[in-house]
Design a protein around this motif. Structure first.
Motif, PDB file in Angstrom:
ATOM      1  N   GLN A  79       0.835  -1.205   0.000  1.00 56.33           N
ATOM      2  CA  GLN A  79       0.000   0.000   0.000  1.00 56.33           C
ATOM      3  C   GLN A  79       0.870   1.255   0.000  1.00 56.33           C
ATOM      4  O   GLN A  79       0.586   2.220  -0.725  1.00 56.33           O
ATOM      5  N   LEU A  80       1.933   1.229   0.815  1.00 60.90           N
ATOM      6  CA  LEU A  80       2.847   2.374   0.862  1.00 60.90           C
ATOM      7  C   LEU A  80       3.513   2.606  -0.494  1.00 60.90           C
ATOM      8  O   LEU A  80       3.655   3.752  -0.940  1.00 60.90           O
ATOM      9  N   ILE A  81       3.917   1.528  -1.132  1.00 55.89           N
ATOM     10  CA  ILE A  81       4.562   1.638  -2.443  1.00 55.89           C
ATOM     11  C   ILE A  81       3.595   2.247  -3.456  1.00 55.89           C
ATOM     12  O   ILE A  81       3.967   3.155  -4.225  1.00 55.89           O
ATOM     13  N   LEU A  82       2.341   1.780  -3.453  1.00 52.37           N
ATOM     14  CA  LEU A  82       1.335   2.333  -4.369  1.00 52.37           C
ATOM     15  C   LEU A  82       1.106   3.822  -4.110  1.00 52.37           C
ATOM     16  O   LEU A  82       0.986   4.623  -5.046  1.00 52.37           O
ATOM     17  N   GLU A  83       1.035   4.194  -2.830  1.00 54.98           N
ATOM     18  CA  GLU A  83       0.859   5.608  -2.482  1.00 54.98           C
ATOM     19  C   GLU A  83       2.046   6.443  -2.953  1.00 54.98           C
ATOM     20  O   GLU A  83       1.860   7.542  -3.485  1.00 54.98           O
ATOM     21  N   GLU A  84       3.252   5.929  -2.760  1.00 53.84           N
ATOM     22  CA  GLU A  84       4.446   6.654  -3.202  1.00 53.84           C
ATOM     23  C   GLU A  84       4.470   6.791  -4.722  1.00 53.84           C
ATOM     24  O   GLU A  84       4.845   7.850  -5.245  1.00 53.84           O
ATOM     25  N   GLU A  85       4.085   5.733  -5.433  1.00 47.24           N
ATOM     26  CA  GLU A  85       4.038   5.790  -6.889  1.00 47.24           C
ATOM     27  C   GLU A  85       2.997   6.802  -7.353  1.00 47.24           C
ATOM     28  O   GLU A  85       3.228   7.545  -8.313  1.00 47.24           O
ATOM     29  N   ALA A  86       1.855   6.849  -6.682  1.00 51.07           N
ATOM     30  CA  ALA A  86       0.811   7.813  -7.033  1.00 51.07           C
ATOM     31  C   ALA A  86       1.298   9.242  -6.790  1.00 51.07           C
ATOM     32  O   ALA A  86       1.068  10.138  -7.615  1.00 51.07           O
ATOM     33  N   LYS A  87       1.985   9.470  -5.681  1.00 53.31           N
ATOM     34  CA  LYS A  87       2.533  10.799  -5.386  1.00 53.31           C
ATOM     35  C   LYS A  87       3.562  11.189  -6.435  1.00 53.31           C
ATOM     36  O   LYS A  87       3.584  12.332  -6.911  1.00 53.31           O
ATOM     37  N   ALA A  88       4.424  10.252  -6.798  1.00 50.45           N
ATOM     38  CA  ALA A  88       5.457  10.526  -7.799  1.00 50.45           C
ATOM     39  C   ALA A  88       4.825  10.855  -9.147  1.00 50.45           C
ATOM     40  O   ALA A  88       5.263  11.777  -9.850  1.00 50.45           O
ATOM     41  N   ALA A  89       3.773  10.117  -9.519  1.00 43.59           N
ATOM     42  CA  ALA A  89       3.084  10.374 -10.784  1.00 43.59           C
ATOM     43  C   ALA A  89       2.420  11.741 -10.765  1.00 43.59           C
ATOM     44  O   ALA A  89       2.469  12.485 -11.760  1.00 43.59           O
TER      45      ALA A  89
END
Length: 127
Positions: free
Chosen positions: A107-117
């Motif tokens: 979940q953290l990885i997905l959130e970080e990827e969304a923030k980066a995008a």
């Protein structure tokens, strides 16, 4: 001749003083070692209790399904600092621990990827 005798007596006196100082310092080391040995059972018990408390803390988190995002971030920071063996030890305390960790970490990885995008998209709009 008298000067030679005085010099010899002086040398002998200096050597005697040096030997006494060495004996005293050796005795001090022995006393320190004795004190260290006598305190060892106490320090061992304190360390044992500290480790047991640490293990109970993490085991309770897993048993009560209380692993939080902050806990996973803490474990990730420990891994980043080179403490992967410690994290693996923590995760081995409970059969479901690794799954709990992976779920939250994903979940953290997905959130970080969304923030980066989102940041990338924002930067493209500005440019």
């Amino acid at each position: 001749m008298l000067n030679i005798i005085i010099a010899l007596v002086g040398i002998i006196a200096v050597l005697y003083v040096i030997s006494i100082v060495r004996k005293k310092s050796g005795k001090g080391d022995t006393e320190a070692e004795d004190l260290k040995k006598s305190l060892k059972p106490i320090t061992d018990e304190i360390e044992t209790q500290r480790v047991a408390k640490f293990m109970k803390y993490w085991k309770d988190k897993f048993e009560h399904n209380n692993l939080s995002v902050a806990d996973v971030k803490e474990l990730n920071a420990t891994i980043a600092e080179g403490g992967i063996a410690q994290v693996n030890g923590i995760l081995s305390l409970h059969p479901e621990a690794k799954a709990m960790y992976n779920q939250i970490n994903d979940q953290l990885i997905l959130e970080e990827e969304a923030k980066a995008a989102a940041l990338k998209e924002e930067a493209e709009v500005i440019a």
